[in-house]
Enzyme design. Structure first.
Site, short mmCIF file in Angstrom:
data_model
loop_
_atom_site.label_atom_id
_atom_site.label_comp_id
_atom_site.label_asym_id
_atom_site.label_seq_id
_atom_site.Cartn_x
_atom_site.Cartn_y
_atom_site.Cartn_z
N ASP A 41 44.95 35.04 44.76
CA ASP A 41 45.34 36.24 44.29
C ASP A 41 46.16 36.20 42.93
OD1 ASP A 41 45.12 39.33 45.36
OD2 ASP A 41 46.31 39.33 43.97
N ASP A 51 48.03 30.29 44.04
CA ASP A 51 48.74 31.26 43.38
C ASP A 51 48.25 31.28 41.86
OD1 ASP A 51 50.54 29.41 42.85
OD2 ASP A 51 52.32 30.48 43.40
N LYS A 70 41.51 39.82 55.18
CA LYS A 70 39.92 39.32 55.54
C LYS A 70 40.10 37.78 55.59
CE LYS A 70 37.77 43.26 53.18
NZ LYS A 70 39.12 43.90 52.92
N GLY A 100 45.91 38.88 52.83
CA GLY A 100 45.22 37.90 53.65
C GLY A 100 44.61 38.54 54.92
N CYS A 121 37.30 49.14 48.73
CA CYS A 121 37.67 50.33 49.61
C CYS A 121 37.44 51.63 48.91
CB CYS A 121 39.08 50.15 50.33
SG CYS A 121 40.23 49.77 48.96
#
Length: 428
Positions: free
Chosen positions: A262, A287, A244, A242, A358
């Protein structure tokens, strides 16, 4: 413990990592449990040696002409911690726990120059991934790779829902906290040198109050680049813990609506406590994919913070650099394609699809977004640099490619490596 005992402990951990191919954090934890006499300062120093050794593993081994854990550990003290062989010998003299100085390796270090090493050794990256770095950064690729082998600062994000950045910095004055260079809510605590350790900011009362979160400045920057507005409906499709989501909620001042999803419930679980601590009220957590049915074609912004190799985080997780394989990269590429395809259906006509990793590898970044728009002609790539220049005028600029995406790196923006791309869906 004296330096010799700490050095011996680091060698033991490095040998365990090499033999069992396990994450560095697990190896350090197990060592600490089996050596309870070691104090927190000892464990921190041992951890610093281990992490520094893994960050520059190839160049250490090449210069020492020895890739054994003993050589790597001594190379850390000599190359990164600024000790001379003479000072090191004096420090270890009489220490019964100290490993023997590797004379042959020390002789090699005195006679070799890194300038004559293969390029991937100079950059401290696996040889097979060199072409990807060359494609991403051209002639600057070695400098970019070397920047990924340095120590990293501790970055925090002031939670503007609870306290402005200046107030958080004042509360953390003893830690040396300073404003970050680019992110508007960013706070940076510089990395220490040698055996020094970063402060445990999560033990601060202000953390418990929700005044700040631990978040790399690069992650904060890409969150701001999403440029959400107060009334937007946003889907964070790969929300994870969480980070972002929390940043977006603060930027939106708790207005609008954010849906955090997610597929991995274990990764998502920490978000509940974090939302409570942060005072966030505009987030719904999901979820199960079927819970998103009502959002199809309805979201102003859909964020895909895709699963990736994490090459941009090698400063923090240097062990992953040496475990990365072409097979694991291929697995990530497939997961990214699936995530983009599944997330895109929730973008409204005229809305925006944001793709973030990333990673600094083109295969995971620009190649993925180009392939997506080619397969989905109702989406168009948009240049992200103008958004960056508007939000962060005068700040150091990241890499900008033909696809319109941006790549943040330690060498350019002083952050972890991140890729950011914008795609808009054609109006109905």
């Amino acid at each position: 413990m004296r330096l010799g005992g700490r050095l011996a402990g680091a060698i033991e951990v490095l040998a365990d990592i090499e033999a069992r191919r396990r994450p560095v954090a697990d190896a350090l934890k197990d060592w600490g449990l089996s050596h309870r006499f070691a104090g927190s300062g000892d464990r921190s120093a041992i951890g610093n040696v281990v992490y520094d050794a893994l960050r520059m593993k190839l160049s250490h081994a090449w210069l020492m002409d020895d890739d054994r854990p003993e050589a790597l550990a001594f190379a850390v003290l000599l190359r990164q911690w600024g000790m001379t062989p003479e000072a090191l010998a004096t420090e270890l003299e009489g220490d019964r726990f100290a490993p023997a100085l590797p004379d042959a390796a020390l002789a090699a270090l005195a006679s070799r120059s890194l300038d004559t090493a293969p390029a991937h050794v100079q950059g401290d990256i696996p040889a097979w991934i060199q072409p990807a770095f060359e494609a991403a950064f051209g002639e600057d690729w070695v400098r970019e790779a070397q920047a990924l082998a340095g120590r990293t600062a501790l970055d925090l994000r002031a939670n503007r829902l609870k306290a402005p950045r200046e107030k958080v910095i004042a509360a953390l004055e003893e830690t040396g906290a300073r404003p970050a260079a680019i992110a508007h809510d960013g706070i940076r605590i510089a990395p220490g040198e040698g055996a020094s350790r970063l402060p445990n900011v999560m033990a601060e009362l202000t953390f418990a109050k929700g005044w700040f979160e631990v978040q790399d400045e690069g992650s904060q920057i890409v969150s701001e680049l999403i440029d959400p507005q107060d009334g937007h409906q946003i889907l964070d499709y790969c929300a994870g813990g969480g980070g972002k989501t929390l940043a977006l909620s603060a930027i939106m001042r708790n207005k609008g609506q954010i849906h955090a999803f997610d597929a991995d419930r274990k990764r998502l679980a920490p978000i509940i406590e974090r939302l409570k601590r942060a005072g966030t009220r505009n987030v719904q957590v999901h979820d199960r994919a079927q819970q998103l049915k009502s959002l199809e074609g309805a979201c102003d912004i859909v964020l895909v913070d895709a699963p990736c190799t994490g090459t941009g985080t090698w400063r923090r997780r240097p062990d992953t650099k040496w475990r990365l394989t072409e097979r694991s990269l291929d697995e990530r590429l497939a997961q990214q394609r699936d995530a983009l395809t599944n997330a895109a259906r929730h973008v409204r006509p005229g809305g925006t699809l944001v793709y973030i990793t990333c990673s600094i590898l083109p295969a995971e970044n620009a190649d993925q977004t180009r392939a997506f728009v080619e397969a989905n002609p109702d989406f168009t790539l948009q240049p992200a640099l103008p958004v960056y220049q508007r939000l962060f005028a005068g700040a150091p600029e990241p890499w900008s490619g033909e696809s319109g995406g941006l790549t943040l790196t330690p060498a350019t923006t002083g952050t972890d490596g991140f890729f950011f791309s914008l795609m808009t869906r054609k109006p109905a």
